[in-house]
Design an enzyme around this catalytic site. Structure first.
Site, PDB file in Angstrom:
ATOM      1  N   LEU A 146       0.818  -1.209   0.000  1.00  0.00           N
ATOM      2  CA  LEU A 146       0.000   0.000   0.000  1.00  0.00           C
ATOM      3  C   LEU A 146       0.857   1.266   0.000  1.00  0.00           C
ATOM      4  O   LEU A 146       0.331   2.374   0.041  1.00  0.00           O
ATOM      5  CB  LEU A 146      -0.910   0.007   1.237  1.00  0.00           C
ATOM      6  CG  LEU A 146      -2.036  -1.033   1.236  1.00  0.00           C
ATOM      7  CD1 LEU A 146      -2.764  -1.024   2.565  1.00  0.00           C
ATOM      8  CD2 LEU A 146      -3.000  -0.792   0.089  1.00  0.00           C
ATOM      9  N   ASP A 155      11.744   1.350  10.643  1.00  0.00           N
ATOM     10  CA  ASP A 155      10.725   0.412  11.116  1.00  0.00           C
ATOM     11  C   ASP A 155      10.525   0.495  12.629  1.00  0.00           C
ATOM     12  O   ASP A 155       9.405   0.365  13.133  1.00  0.00           O
ATOM     13  CB  ASP A 155      11.102  -1.027  10.744  1.00  0.00           C
ATOM     14  CG  ASP A 155      10.674  -1.401   9.335  1.00  0.00           C
ATOM     15  OD1 ASP A 155       9.743  -0.762   8.813  1.00  0.00           O
ATOM     16  OD2 ASP A 155      11.273  -2.327   8.762  1.00  0.00           O
ATOM     17  N   LYS A 167      15.207  -6.494   3.124  1.00  0.00           N
ATOM     18  CA  LYS A 167      15.720  -5.605   4.160  1.00  0.00           C
ATOM     19  C   LYS A 167      17.123  -5.964   4.637  1.00  0.00           C
ATOM     20  O   LYS A 167      17.908  -5.086   4.993  1.00  0.00           O
ATOM     21  CB  LYS A 167      14.747  -5.565   5.345  1.00  0.00           C
ATOM     22  CG  LYS A 167      13.397  -4.960   4.981  1.00  0.00           C
ATOM     23  CD  LYS A 167      12.476  -4.863   6.169  1.00  0.00           C
ATOM     24  CE  LYS A 167      11.143  -4.241   5.769  1.00  0.00           C
ATOM     25  NZ  LYS A 167      10.262  -4.005   6.920  1.00  0.00           N
TER      26      LYS A 167
END
Length: 288
Positions: free
Chosen positions: A20, A113, A76
């Site tokens: 998204l 994060d 990541k």
């Protein structure tokens, strides 16, 4: 043809169709009237370095400039070895979720994060009350690394890291230090008896992925349950925890809050996370 001043950023992952992030950043780009574009690039781990080099040239050929990217599963930790400069946040966590292209073309890897997780959690609970408590963390990948560091900063006394690969859990526990310990995957349900906070940092339960098989019978009702998965917004884990009376925190808040620093670095504007943004992004979940 893209205008010469257009700043181009995006998100990379494999797969990436669930993301998204384009809807999120697109909202901010429109809200602040920026000459910018945010895209989604499907990238395999072994293609990451080549993709960075290619995008610099492709964006320039369009008349724009490649400013950087977000990274999601499974890139990541791969990016940790690819970028030119590691920000202290990425060094501490051992993973990169945001890459910024500098004026000299060098890539700086950051990690937002952890602050995204903390800011999201703070919208639902008094995070100071977690100090001295016990967290059970499912997963040991890049997102789990960031969350484990965030939980350490919150002052949690014990972080139990449970992962399908015990060796990866042990590696992460060793990275975090004395407050962390590793546990085998088949012990996950029994571990919950001690948990004040349960965090799912795996992709299990995400649309298109296998389910997260775990029993919450041992979990006390006062425990907080959060899932970094946001497609679907209410995972089976959150639904089960809610039915038991637990406070639950979905993964959308972490997505929204972790995005702020990258947007600012790429486009020069500090964006706002508010109810209107959440509604807009939630609309994008329909049909996912």
């Amino acid at each position: 043809m893209t205008d010469k001043t257009t700043k181009i950023a995006g998100v990379m992952g494999w797969p990436i169709s669930h993301s998204l992030s384009p809807r999120l950043h697109g909202y901010w780009i429109k809200k602040y009237g920026l000459d910018a574009d945010y895209r989604a690039w499907p990238v395999k781990p072994e293609e990451l370095g080549e993709t960075f080099a290619r995008l610099k040239h492709e964006c320039a050929a369009e008349g724009g400039v490649f400013r950087g990217t977000n990274l999601t599963i499974p890139l990541k930790e791969t990016a940790f070895e690819v970028v030119d400069i590691l920000d202290p946040s990425a060094k501490r966590i051992g993973a990169v979720n945001t890459v910024v292209v500098g004026p000299d073309g060098r890539l700086t890897g950051r990690n937002t994060d952890g602050i995204g997780f903390t800011d999201s959690l703070a919208e639902h609970v008094e995070i100071s009350e977690l100090k001295g408590g016990t967290a059970v963390l499912l997963g040991a990948g890049g997102a789990a690394r960031a969350v484990a560091v965030a939980l350490t900063d919150l002052g949690m006394a014990k972080i139990i890291i449970c992962n399908r690969s015990l060796s990866r859990a042990e590696t992460l526990a060793g990275h975090i230090g004395e407050t962390a310990e590793a546990a085998p995957w088949d012990a996950r349900s029994n571990l919950l008896e001690a948990a004040d906070l349960l965090v799912n940092c795996t992709s299990l339960g995400m649309t298109g992925q296998p389910p997260l098989e775990i029993s919450l019978n041992a979990l006390k009702k006062s425990a907080i349950v959060t899932d970094i998965v946001y497609v679907p917004l209410e995972t089976e884990l959150l639904s089960a925890a809610k039915s038991r009376g637990s406070i639950v925190v979905d993964g959308l808040g972490m997505l929204l809050h972790q995005a702020k620093a990258g947007f600012e670095a790429w486009f020069g504007i500090t964006p706002e996370v508010d109810a209107a943004l959440r509604r807009h992004v939630l609309d994008g979940l329909k049909g996912k």
